[in-house]
Each structure stands twice: as C-alpha cells, then as structure tokens.
Motif scaffolding. Sequence first.
Motif, PDB file in Angstrom:
ATOM      1  N   ALA A 121       0.816  -1.213   0.000  1.00 16.85           N
ATOM      2  CA  ALA A 121       0.000   0.000   0.000  1.00 16.85           C
ATOM      3  C   ALA A 121       0.850   1.264   0.000  1.00 16.85           C
ATOM      4  CB  ALA A 121      -0.938   0.007   1.207  1.00 16.85           C
ATOM      5  N   THR A 122       2.121   1.158   0.345  1.00 12.08           N
ATOM      6  CA  THR A 122       2.993   2.328   0.291  1.00 12.08           C
ATOM      7  C   THR A 122       3.289   2.741  -1.146  1.00 12.08           C
ATOM      8  OG1 THR A 122       5.032   1.003   0.260  1.00 12.08           O
ATOM      9  CG2 THR A 122       4.122   1.583   2.419  1.00 12.08           C
ATOM     10  N   GLY A 123       3.063   1.817  -2.080  1.00  6.75           N
ATOM     11  CA  GLY A 123       3.375   2.108  -3.472  1.00  6.75           C
ATOM     12  C   GLY A 123       4.825   1.865  -3.819  1.00  6.75           C
ATOM     13  N   ALA A 124       5.644   1.497  -2.828  1.00 11.07           N
ATOM     14  CA  ALA A 124       7.076   1.302  -3.068  1.00 11.07           C
ATOM     15  C   ALA A 124       7.392  -0.106  -3.549  1.00 11.07           C
ATOM     16  CB  ALA A 124       7.860   1.601  -1.797  1.00 11.07           C
ATOM     17  N   VAL A 125       6.593  -1.085  -3.129  1.00  7.71           N
ATOM     18  CA  VAL A 125       6.851  -2.482  -3.491  1.00  7.71           C
ATOM     19  C   VAL A 125       5.539  -3.193  -3.788  1.00  7.71           C
ATOM     20  CG1 VAL A 125       8.993  -2.735  -2.166  1.00  7.71           C
ATOM     21  CG2 VAL A 125       6.787  -3.151  -1.049  1.00  7.71           C
ATOM     22  N   LYS A 126       5.657  -4.294  -4.511  1.00  7.40           N
ATOM     23  CA  LYS A 126       4.535  -5.198  -4.750  1.00  7.40           C
ATOM     24  C   LYS A 126       5.023  -6.628  -4.551  1.00  7.40           C
ATOM     25  CE  LYS A 126       2.080  -2.192  -7.996  1.00  7.40           C
ATOM     26  NZ  LYS A 126       1.489  -2.071  -9.366  1.00  7.40           N
ATOM     27  N   PHE A 127       4.075  -7.536  -4.354  1.00  6.42           N
ATOM     28  CA  PHE A 127       4.434  -8.930  -4.077  1.00  6.42           C
ATOM     29  C   PHE A 127       3.620  -9.869  -4.969  1.00  6.42           C
ATOM     30  CE2 PHE A 127       5.128  -6.425  -0.289  1.00  6.42           C
ATOM     31  CZ  PHE A 127       6.383  -6.819   0.123  1.00  6.42           C
ATOM     32  N   ARG A 128       4.262 -10.963  -5.387  1.00  8.80           N
ATOM     33  CA  ARG A 128       3.585 -11.965  -6.203  1.00  8.80           C
ATOM     34  C   ARG A 128       4.156 -13.338  -5.874  1.00  8.80           C
ATOM     35  NH1 ARG A 128       4.805 -10.033 -10.815  1.00  8.80           N
ATOM     36  NH2 ARG A 128       6.617 -11.347 -11.254  1.00  8.80           N
ATOM     37  N   GLU A 129       3.288 -14.318  -5.738  1.00  2.00           N
ATOM     38  CA  GLU A 129       3.744 -15.679  -5.456  1.00  2.00           C
ATOM     39  C   GLU A 129       4.238 -16.327  -6.741  1.00  2.00           C
ATOM     40  OE1 GLU A 129       2.055 -19.916  -3.671  1.00  2.00           O
ATOM     41  OE2 GLU A 129       0.760 -18.143  -3.740  1.00  2.00           O
ATOM     42  N   GLU A 130       5.445 -16.870  -6.678  1.00  2.00           N
ATOM     43  CA  GLU A 130       6.015 -17.593  -7.819  1.00  2.00           C
ATOM     44  C   GLU A 130       6.617 -18.888  -7.300  1.00  2.00           C
ATOM     45  OE1 GLU A 130       8.747 -15.358 -10.158  1.00  2.00           O
ATOM     46  OE2 GLU A 130       7.227 -13.922 -10.869  1.00  2.00           O
ATOM     47  N   GLY A 131       5.942 -19.993  -7.569  1.00  2.49           N
ATOM     48  CA  GLY A 131       6.404 -21.279  -7.049  1.00  2.49           C
ATOM     49  C   GLY A 131       6.322 -21.287  -5.538  1.00  2.49           C
ATOM     50  N   ASN A 132       7.447 -21.606  -4.897  1.00  2.00           N
ATOM     51  CA  ASN A 132       7.469 -21.643  -3.431  1.00  2.00           C
ATOM     52  C   ASN A 132       8.103 -20.390  -2.837  1.00  2.00           C
ATOM     53  OD1 ASN A 132      10.050 -22.098  -4.260  1.00  2.00           O
ATOM     54  ND2 ASN A 132      10.430 -23.866  -2.937  1.00  2.00           N
ATOM     55  N   LYS A 133       8.162 -19.309  -3.619  1.00  2.00           N
ATOM     56  CA  LYS A 133       8.733 -18.054  -3.133  1.00  2.00           C
ATOM     57  C   LYS A 133       7.759 -16.898  -3.359  1.00  2.00           C
ATOM     58  CE  LYS A 133      13.624 -19.190  -3.758  1.00  2.00           C
ATOM     59  NZ  LYS A 133      14.918 -18.754  -4.373  1.00  2.00           N
ATOM     60  N   ILE A 134       8.016 -15.805  -2.647  1.00  2.00           N
ATOM     61  CA  ILE A 134       7.266 -14.577  -2.868  1.00  2.00           C
ATOM     62  C   ILE A 134       8.195 -13.598  -3.577  1.00  2.00           C
ATOM     63  CG2 ILE A 134       6.091 -12.634  -1.786  1.00  2.00           C
ATOM     64  CD1 ILE A 134       5.349 -14.425   0.513  1.00  2.00           C
ATOM     65  N   LYS A 135       7.820 -13.221  -4.771  1.00  2.00           N
ATOM     66  CA  LYS A 135       8.618 -12.316  -5.585  1.00  2.00           C
ATOM     67  C   LYS A 135       8.286 -10.880  -5.177  1.00  2.00           C
ATOM     68  CE  LYS A 135      11.394 -11.369  -9.100  1.00  2.00           C
ATOM     69  NZ  LYS A 135      11.030 -11.747 -10.476  1.00  2.00           N
TER      70      LYS A 135
END
Length: 390
Positions: free
Chosen positions: A374-388
Amino acid sequence: MHASGEFQSLMDKYLTNSITATEKELLFAMIRSRQHLPVLEKVVDDALGTPIEVTEDITLREEIFAYIKAQNQPVKKISPWPRYAAAAAILLLIATGAYYWLQPPSKVPAPAAGYISTAKPGANKAILILADGSSIALDSSGKQQLQQGGTSIHQQGSQLKYDVQSSTPGVSYNVLRTPRGGQFQVTLPDGTKAWLNAASSVRYPTAFTGKERRIEITGEVYLEVSPFNAGAAENMPFVVVSAHQQVTVLGTHFNINAYEEEGATSTTLITGKVRVSAQSGNAGVILAPDQQAVTTHNGAITTIPVRQVETSKVIAWKNGYFDFEEERLAVVLRLLSRWYNVDFEADPAMLNLKFSAVISRSSQISDVLSLLSATGAVKFREEGNKIKVY
C-alpha cells in the motif's frame, strides 16, 4: 471534478478505508507531486487538533512516529486511532517515501491475490535434543516431565524449566532449537531465563559446575541472568558464546542477535553490566544499559563499536511485535522470512528501500504484505514456493 476536489475526495476515502487500490495509487501520486499541500495540511490539522505544516523535514517524521508510539504503548494491540494513524501515514510517506501503519483488523486492506495463504505467523514450538541424541518436539499444548541424572526437566506449555535436585558426576548437555516460525522459553538449571526467537538455538549443561556457567547460542536469544546460588556469584560468571564473540555477565538482562546471515552479532544491554569480547581474544568492551556492541567479522578482522540504542525496538520480538524505523527492505524481508517461514526473492536494487512500522507478530502475512504494498514502493507476487518482490 476539479483537481483539489478530487484530492479531497480521495483523502476522505483513504481516511475511512473506502478507497480502492487504483484510487490509492492515484492519491499517493498526487501526494508525491506536492501540489495539494493546503488540503493535506487541513486533514492533518483535523486529525491532530493543532495546526501543523507539511514539510520534508525529518524532524517532523520523527515527532509523528514518536507520538504514534506514545499513544500505543505497549504495542501489543493494533492502534485504536485509525484516523490519526492514516493521516500520519500520509505525512510519513512524504517524509520518507515508504511508511505504513497497521490499522484495526476491520480496516486492514483485503489480501492481494497470489499471496501464500498457507503461511501462518510463528508459534511456540521447538525441538529439545537430549544428551543421548534423542529429540522431543515441544509446543504450547505439551505438559511433561523428564529426568536427566540429578536434574528434572519440566515442560508446561511454551516454557521449559530445569530443576537440579542432586549433583551427578560428569556433565551432560541439552540443546533447545526453534525452527523458522517458532519461539520458546527455557529456565536454565541456575534459574536464568532465556527466550529464543525463530531459527535459534541454545546449548547448555543440565547442571552448572566448575568456575563458570557457559552456554552457546545461535540466532537471537534474550536472557535474564540469575545470580547463582551456589557460592559467590562473582566466582561463577555467566558466559554466552556465539560464532564470533562471547559475552560475560554476573547478573543482567540482555539480547544477542547472532544470525549468521546478518553479517554481524549485536549484543544489547537492558540492565546490569556485560563484557563483550571477540572470539579472537581481544579485551572487548564493557556495556552500560541502553548500549549495543556490534561484533563485525571479515575474515580475521573483528571490531566491536558501541552505540546507544532504543532497547524497546531491539526486544520487540520478545514482547510480540516487530518494531523497525527507517529499516532497509533487506532486513524487513529477513525478519518476515524467519517468522512466517517463507522465502522472498527481490531485485537487489530494491533492498535499500526503507520502511517504518510497528506490527503485531500475530498478524497474517497476507495483511502485512498488503500494507507494505500500500505504500506504493513495493509489490508482491507468489512464484512457485517463493514470494517475488518487485
């Protein structure tokens, strides 16, 4: 709609948590443009009750952050001041570029799709390895008693306690180890209490004999050392050994962060007095309360600078929350990784972004990541067994 009217509308939605993700991105972009400061100042005036000038002066950021914390001590529950916190979050966004504040449960943004839903907050769990190599799984529901020579071991929920009943020849050792996503507490044979953070361990004898009380740790451990009741305490000092240093103490409260991946070992004194020395054998330094020694290691080179610290931040983990201010994303991700037992993958160029937050360790990781994004600085996405992280 006129630009200022649109900004006011978005601000109202933000403060009532009725804003959409798209609208939030637009609001943050308008804030960063600094073209709507009069409206923003009025919002903050209303929230604080006193006029305040929006500025990029770091003093403002520190004052706001201190005020928020002062209204929420101890920070074990989510802030009951959502309107103030939201306004302060916007000010801090201007001042630092990346800040968020955890809202009450009903106000937390909905988790974004793709987050690892099976990752839970850490819990009270550990493995006890006995002298014969056998191991016992411990958790909050356990209740048992074991016997090792003249020492009785009692487990009651999340606490382990050693009770020396009689002396026995020879010395046997136990190891208490927490996994990622675990924490536990143990009372050692001399009455010293130790709290283990996630991915940590402590190795100790089932009875202290000889000229010193020596234990070995990895990871992060908070200790409340008890004066030994067998003779004069000063003749049997307490010694804590980690990979690159040792700490000698007669009776005190302190925290040691010795995670190898941190690249340095931090020893923070809460009360009493300790001596911190490197394994290389130098004389070391004496710490006073609220001081921290950082043992760095680069091959054969070891230095121990001392600095003043806010100890409440250092031992926040023991009290059930994360507390970091202007902390690099690299450190934040390591903290979350250990506690939630997840792995992150981030562009190295992003790792120096800085965040400030006070977060309950019982929060779901989906809520934490939603707030970070929500800060707009980062985003997250699940890729396999990691969080990108991107």
